[in-house]
Design a protein around this motif. Structure first.
Motif, PDB file in Angstrom:
ATOM      1  N   ARG A  96       0.843  -1.195   0.000  1.00  0.00           N
ATOM      2  CA  ARG A  96       0.000   0.000   0.000  1.00  0.00           C
ATOM      3  C   ARG A  96       0.878   1.244   0.000  1.00  0.00           C
ATOM      4  N   VAL A  97       0.676   2.105  -0.983  1.00  0.00           N
ATOM      5  CA  VAL A  97       1.424   3.355  -1.078  1.00  0.00           C
ATOM      6  C   VAL A  97       0.481   4.495  -0.712  1.00  0.00           C
ATOM      7  N   SER A  98       0.827   5.237   0.316  1.00  0.00           N
ATOM      8  CA  SER A  98      -0.035   6.325   0.779  1.00  0.00           C
ATOM      9  C   SER A  98       0.061   7.528  -0.154  1.00  0.00           C
ATOM     10  N   GLY A  99      -0.871   8.448   0.013  1.00  0.00           N
ATOM     11  CA  GLY A  99      -0.832   9.670  -0.787  1.00  0.00           C
ATOM     12  C   GLY A  99       0.434  10.466  -0.551  1.00  0.00           C
ATOM     13  N   THR A 100       0.906  10.461   0.697  1.00  0.00           N
ATOM     14  CA  THR A 100       2.147  11.173   1.022  1.00  0.00           C
ATOM     15  C   THR A 100       3.323  10.569   0.267  1.00  0.00           C
ATOM     16  N   GLU A 101       3.335   9.238   0.175  1.00  0.00           N
ATOM     17  CA  GLU A 101       4.445   8.573  -0.503  1.00  0.00           C
ATOM     18  C   GLU A 101       4.374   8.753  -2.018  1.00  0.00           C
ATOM     19  N   TRP A 102       3.174   8.799  -2.588  1.00  0.00           N
ATOM     20  CA  TRP A 102       3.073   9.136  -4.005  1.00  0.00           C
ATOM     21  C   TRP A 102       3.569  10.554  -4.241  1.00  0.00           C
ATOM     22  N   THR A 103       3.316  11.433  -3.274  1.00  0.00           N
ATOM     23  CA  THR A 103       3.855  12.789  -3.374  1.00  0.00           C
ATOM     24  C   THR A 103       5.380  12.774  -3.340  1.00  0.00           C
ATOM     25  N   ALA A 104       5.947  11.897  -2.496  1.00  0.00           N
ATOM     26  CA  ALA A 104       7.404  11.772  -2.437  1.00  0.00           C
ATOM     27  C   ALA A 104       7.970  11.286  -3.765  1.00  0.00           C
ATOM     28  N   VAL A 105       7.261  10.358  -4.439  1.00  0.00           N
ATOM     29  CA  VAL A 105       7.692   9.912  -5.771  1.00  0.00           C
ATOM     30  C   VAL A 105       7.714  11.090  -6.735  1.00  0.00           C
ATOM     31  N   ALA A 106       6.667  11.915  -6.684  1.00  0.00           N
ATOM     32  CA  ALA A 106       6.618  13.099  -7.550  1.00  0.00           C
ATOM     33  C   ALA A 106       7.732  14.078  -7.203  1.00  0.00           C
ATOM     34  N   VAL A 107       8.056  14.208  -5.909  1.00  0.00           N
ATOM     35  CA  VAL A 107       9.135  15.098  -5.483  1.00  0.00           C
ATOM     36  C   VAL A 107      10.474  14.617  -6.041  1.00  0.00           C
ATOM     37  N   VAL A 108      10.710  13.311  -5.987  1.00  0.00           N
ATOM     38  CA  VAL A 108      11.933  12.750  -6.557  1.00  0.00           C
ATOM     39  C   VAL A 108      12.030  13.094  -8.043  1.00  0.00           C
TER      40      VAL A 108
END
Length: 283
Positions: A96-108
């Motif tokens: 499970r990937v949280s919304g915060t972690e998807w945001t981290a992917v976008a930040v990367v």
């Protein structure tokens, strides 16, 4: 940059496969330190072998990238393999990937975009005299670091193993830049070649041991720091890496953003319950 990103994709996918195999290969009575026999047990599993194949392809792409880009750009791209690991774990392992972690992917991705816009060509400096021998000594020191890591308490042990693995991969990054003559006679006498081999081998050994026991999330964070900051400073200070004119601020910002995003995804050093193992990260 395409080669650097391709390398990150290979490493990120391989990490999911390898860590599952590493956990499955762990001996029930194994200690908490570095276990050299773990590699021998792990390579009997197809997931680990497939991961090694992807690592090999990623390494070739990494070499190509290091011959054309500053180390700081390649290092940040390799740290971004954690974003790949997160996506692959979500698809293949049901993590499970949280919304915060998807945001981290976008930040990367945003950080890498900044680096792509601001990075100049790689430098052509050779560093201080004897740098190849210093790298060889550092690689040997990394092995010694792993040997004593088993005596440390849990989280500290994981952090030391991860940091040591990251430093080993950093030795590889710098050594690649020092190897200019690839003729057989020159390769045999070049200390940077031996530093590359010893540093890479030590890094894989420490990382595999970190995947086996302790907090792999902590180890992953240590590895990201070890393989990005030191090599980036060496590239700028010794090897002549530079940015495009007037875009130094963008390169620094992009590097910091990409690494911070990767650290936010460090928990993807661990696979979800029910896989029978924990996945690790190898940027």
């Amino acid at each position: 940059m395409i080669c650097a990103l391709g390398s990150a994709v290979c490493f990120g996918t391989a990490s999911v496969l390898q860590a599952v195999a590493a956990r499955a290969a762990a001996a029930p009575d194994a200690g908490a330190g570095v276990d050299p026999a773990l590699l021998l047990r792990a390579v009997r599993q197809w997931r680990y072998v497939a991961g090694l194949g992807l690592d090999g392809l990623g390494f070739v792409l990494q070499i190509v990238a290091l011959r054309a880009l500053p180390i700081y750009a390649v290092g940040a791209a390799l740290a971004a393999s954690l974003a790949v690991t997160a996506v692959v774990a979500a698809r293949l392992l049901g993590t499970r990937v949280s919304g915060t972690e998807w945001t981290a992917v976008a930040v990367v991705c945003a950080g890498l975009g900044m680096l792509a816009l601001s990075s100049g060509a790689e430098g052509h400096g050779s560093g201080p005299d004897g740098l190849g021998f210093w790298l060889l000594g550092a690689a040997a020191g990394i092995l010694l670091l792993g040997a004593v890591a088993g005596r440390l308490p849990g989280r500290v042990r994981a952090l030391v193993l991860g940091l040591g693995a990251g430093c080993g991969f950093g030795v590889v990054e710098i050594a690649v830049r020092l190897i200019d003559d690839v003729s057989p006679a020159a390769l045999v006498t070049d200390p940077a070649v031996y530093a590359l081999l010893l540093g890479g081998g030590a890094a894989f050994l420490l990382l595999t041991s970190a995947l086996q026991r302790g907090s792999v999330t902590t180890a992953t964070a240590g590895m990201v720091l070890g393989e990005t900051i030191g090599p980036a400073l060496a590239g700028v200070g010794w090897l002549g890496d530079r940015t495009r004119d007037g875009l130094g601020w963008l390169a620094v910002t992009g590097f910091a953003v990409a690494v911070a995003g990767a650290l936010a995804l460090a928990r993807f050093g661990e696979a979800p319950a029910g896989t029978g193992a924990e996945a690790g990260a190898r940027p």
